[in-house]
Scaffold this active site. Structure first.
Site, PDB file in Angstrom:
ATOM      1  N   SER A   1       0.818  -1.223   0.000  1.00 24.37           N
ATOM      2  CA  SER A   1       0.000   0.000   0.000  1.00 24.37           C
ATOM      3  C   SER A   1       0.842   1.259   0.000  1.00 24.37           C
ATOM      4  O   SER A   1       0.316   2.356   0.210  1.00 24.37           O
ATOM      5  CB  SER A   1      -0.908   0.057   1.227  1.00 24.37           C
ATOM      6  OG  SER A   1      -1.593  -1.136   1.420  1.00 24.37           O
TER       7      SER A   1
ATOM      8  N   THR B   1      -0.279   1.671   4.442  1.00 27.64           N
ATOM      9  CA  THR B   1      -0.196   3.136   4.264  1.00 27.64           C
ATOM     10  C   THR B   1       0.292   3.711   5.563  1.00 27.64           C
ATOM     11  O   THR B   1      -0.248   3.410   6.620  1.00 27.64           O
ATOM     12  CB  THR B   1      -1.594   3.719   3.983  1.00 27.64           C
ATOM     13  OG1 THR B   1      -1.964   3.373   2.667  1.00 27.64           O
ATOM     14  CG2 THR B   1      -1.609   5.237   4.137  1.00 27.64           C
TER      15      THR B   1
ATOM     16  N   THR C   1       1.444   6.825   0.571  1.00 25.27           N
ATOM     17  CA  THR C   1       0.605   5.687   0.182  1.00 25.27           C
ATOM     18  C   THR C   1       0.599   5.479  -1.334  1.00 25.27           C
ATOM     19  O   THR C   1       0.902   6.414  -2.087  1.00 25.27           O
ATOM     20  CB  THR C   1      -0.859   5.933   0.638  1.00 25.27           C
ATOM     21  OG1 THR C   1      -1.626   4.749   0.430  1.00 25.27           O
ATOM     22  CG2 THR C   1      -1.516   7.065  -0.131  1.00 25.27           C
TER      23      THR C   1
ATOM     24  N   ARG D   1      -7.495   8.704  -9.526  1.00 27.13           N
ATOM     25  CA  ARG D   1      -8.108   8.820  -8.189  1.00 27.13           C
ATOM     26  C   ARG D   1      -7.064   9.245  -7.151  1.00 27.13           C
ATOM     27  O   ARG D   1      -5.958   8.731  -7.105  1.00 27.13           O
ATOM     28  CB  ARG D   1      -8.726   7.469  -7.805  1.00 27.13           C
ATOM     29  CG  ARG D   1      -9.386   7.457  -6.419  1.00 27.13           C
ATOM     30  CD  ARG D   1      -8.465   6.928  -5.343  1.00 27.13           C
ATOM     31  NE  ARG D   1      -9.135   6.836  -4.047  1.00 27.13           N
ATOM     32  CZ  ARG D   1      -8.499   6.624  -2.899  1.00 27.13           C
ATOM     33  NH1 ARG D   1      -7.198   6.468  -2.880  1.00 27.13           N
ATOM     34  NH2 ARG D   1      -9.163   6.555  -1.763  1.00 27.13           N
ATOM     35  N   VAL D   2      -7.444  10.189  -6.314  1.00 22.75           N
ATOM     36  CA  VAL D   2      -6.596  10.604  -5.194  1.00 22.75           C
ATOM     37  C   VAL D   2      -7.392  10.435  -3.916  1.00 22.75           C
ATOM     38  O   VAL D   2      -8.581  10.768  -3.869  1.00 22.75           O
ATOM     39  CB  VAL D   2      -6.153  12.079  -5.347  1.00 22.75           C
ATOM     40  CG1 VAL D   2      -5.402  12.554  -4.112  1.00 22.75           C
ATOM     41  CG2 VAL D   2      -5.268  12.246  -6.582  1.00 22.75           C
ATOM     42  N   GLY D   3      -6.752   9.899  -2.894  1.00 14.30           N
ATOM     43  CA  GLY D   3      -7.436   9.707  -1.610  1.00 14.30           C
ATOM     44  C   GLY D   3      -7.121  10.812  -0.632  1.00 14.30           C
ATOM     45  O   GLY D   3      -6.766  11.931  -1.009  1.00 14.30           O
ATOM     46  N   ASP D   4      -7.235  10.481   0.636  1.00  8.84           N
ATOM     47  CA  ASP D   4      -7.038  11.459   1.705  1.00  8.84           C
ATOM     48  C   ASP D   4      -5.568  11.722   2.020  1.00  8.84           C
ATOM     49  O   ASP D   4      -5.216  12.791   2.528  1.00  8.84           O
ATOM     50  CB  ASP D   4      -7.704  10.959   2.987  1.00  8.84           C
ATOM     51  CG  ASP D   4      -7.106   9.630   3.432  1.00  8.84           C
ATOM     52  OD1 ASP D   4      -6.953   8.733   2.569  1.00  8.84           O
ATOM     53  OD2 ASP D   4      -6.771   9.480   4.621  1.00  8.84           O
TER      54      ASP D   4
ATOM     55  N   THR E   1      -5.823   6.451   8.047  1.00  7.85           N
ATOM     56  CA  THR E   1      -5.634   5.381   7.078  1.00  7.85           C
ATOM     57  C   THR E   1      -7.004   4.767   6.800  1.00  7.85           C
ATOM     58  O   THR E   1      -7.931   4.959   7.567  1.00  7.85           O
ATOM     59  CB  THR E   1      -4.647   4.326   7.601  1.00  7.85           C
ATOM     60  OG1 THR E   1      -4.484   3.302   6.614  1.00  7.85           O
ATOM     61  CG2 THR E   1      -5.139   3.688   8.879  1.00  7.85           C
ATOM     62  N   GLY E   2      -7.094   4.034   5.702  1.00  6.38           N
ATOM     63  CA  GLY E   2      -8.369   3.410   5.362  1.00  6.38           C
ATOM     64  C   GLY E   2      -8.989   4.057   4.143  1.00  6.38           C
ATOM     65  O   GLY E   2      -8.275   4.638   3.308  1.00  6.38           O
TER      66      GLY E   2
ATOM     67  N   GLY F   1     -10.084   6.513   1.978  1.00  4.65           N
ATOM     68  CA  GLY F   1      -9.824   7.948   1.947  1.00  4.65           C
ATOM     69  C   GLY F   1     -11.046   8.797   1.657  1.00  4.65           C
ATOM     70  O   GLY F   1     -11.164   9.918   2.162  1.00  4.65           O
TER      71      GLY F   1
HETATM   72  C1  SD4 Z   1      -6.375   6.116   0.456  1.00  5.53           C
HETATM   73  N1  SD4 Z   1      -6.153   6.224   2.835  1.00  5.53           N
HETATM   74  O1  SD4 Z   1      -5.791   6.323  -0.596  1.00  5.53           O
HETATM   75  C2  SD4 Z   1      -5.566   5.655   1.652  1.00  5.53           C
HETATM   76  C3  SD4 Z   1      -5.522   4.151   1.642  1.00  5.53           C
HETATM   77  C4  SD4 Z   1      -4.967   3.513   2.855  1.00  5.53           C
HETATM   78  O2  SD4 Z   1      -3.960   1.733   3.814  1.00  5.53           O
HETATM   79  O3  SD4 Z   1      -4.894   4.069   3.925  1.00  5.53           O
HETATM   80  N2  SD4 Z   1      -4.541   2.298   2.777  1.00  5.53           N
HETATM   81  O4  SD4 Z   1      -7.604   6.229   0.557  1.00  5.53           O
END
Ligand code: SD4
Length: 306
Positions: free
Chosen positions: A63, A165, A183, A193-196, A216-217, A219
């Site tokens: 990750s 991550t 991450t 795509r972009v996360g948090d 984490t998780g 996003g």
């Molecule tokens: C995301 N928060 O891109 C990240 C993914 C993540 O462990 O935390 N993975 O959404």
């Protein structure tokens, strides 16, 4: 006369906060590395950067950094951000071919008038700063992607039990707090795509007067609730790091009709007093904490006990 006196900051009223590091997931070596930097007198900023680089170089972690799982088209794209004790921030989003994006984020913060660079521009900037291009897709991640392609389930997968991550917060010998987050994002995400993780206030926020938080998780859920910023603001209002993390998870799971069964979010936080907190939606979120000379992996408390 009084009005002209400098405002007494929280930082100047704290006598000693021991060097401390907290990071998402089982990140023993990364935290140990950051702690070793702090022990040598390094700043919290140097410590979090060096700690995160360990995970970026770890090809087994799927990750983050090299070996991260690719998007649905087979491209590994990385997101990272860093924030220092002065409230400065730097981030890179959707970067291909560069492993140590946390260090590129730091260069954005320190060497440009901007806070975010995205995609090709970020990659070109990294190369101009001496970073080398390399293939980030390992054989193991390629195989996993090829297996995924057979069904090509369009929805991004978030594994509840295990990620790597890394969001990291450190307090140095001067009591200054910095944070970093890096991450490869969600496995098999849509291209672009972009996360948090690289977004200020989402995956990371630090206010040196108050504390810091990281996420984490999934996003998308963190971003919708501006989770890390929320936690720091709750601590500013007097909540402990633990209370603040629990309230932030509550913001996600208590939305009417929200089905949180299939996704995980986990938060970590530290305040200026060196108190820490962690909370997640589901079981199995863990974090590493280096405090009083000891580095421990700790299972987080969690919401869904049903
Ligand atoms: C995301 N928060 O891109 C990240 C993914 C993540 O462990 O935390 N993975 O959404």
């Amino acid at each position: 006369m009084r009005q002209n006196q400098p405002k007494k900051t929280v930082a100047s009223t704290i006598k000693s906060v021991k060097p401390l590091v907290i990071a998402t997931w089982k990140t023993d070596l990364a935290v140990e590395t950051a702690a070793a930097y702090l022990a040598k007198g390094a700043s919290a900023l140097d410590a979090v950067e060096q700690g995160c680089r360990i995970e970026e170089a770890n090809e087994k972690g799927q990750s983050v950094g090299k070996g991260g799982l690719p998007d649905r088209d087979g491209n590994v794209t990385l997101d990272a951000c860093i924030m220092d004790e002065k409230g400065n921030y730097g981030a890179v989003l959707g970067v291909k071919n560069i492993k140590h994006v946390i260090s590129v984020a730091r260069k954005v913060m320190e060497d440009t008038p901007h806070v975010m660079l995205v995609g090709e521009g970020a990659e070109q900037f990294a190369v101009s700063k001496g970073f080398e291009r390399e293939n980030l897709l390992t054989e193991a991640s390629k195989k996993a992607w090829e297996k995924w392609k057979i069904k090509s389930e369009y929805k991004p997968i978030i594994n509840i039990e295990n990620h790597d991550t890394i969001g990291m917060l450190a307090v140095d010998k001067d009591g200054n707090i910095s944070g970093a987050c890096t991450t490869s994002g969600l496995a098999y995400k849509l291209a672009g795509r972009v996360g948090d993780s690289p977004i200020i206030g989402g995956g990371l926020f630090v206010d040196n007067e108050v504390g810091g938080a990281s996420a984490t998780g999934l996003g998308e859920e963190v971003l919708k609730t501006v989770g890390s910023f929320l936690i720091v603001e709750l601590m500013r209002q007097g909540k402990t790091p633990q209370e603040a993390c629990e309230i932030a998870i509550g913001r996600i799971v208590n939305k009417p009709g929200k089905d949180f069964k299939n996704f995980q979010v986990g938060y970590i936080a530290v305040n200026k007093q060196g108190e820490t907190g962690a909370y997640s939606i589901h079981q199995w979120f863990s974090y590493n904490l280096f405090k009083n000379g000891e580095n421990k992996n700790i299972q987080s408390n969690y919401f869904n006990k049903a």
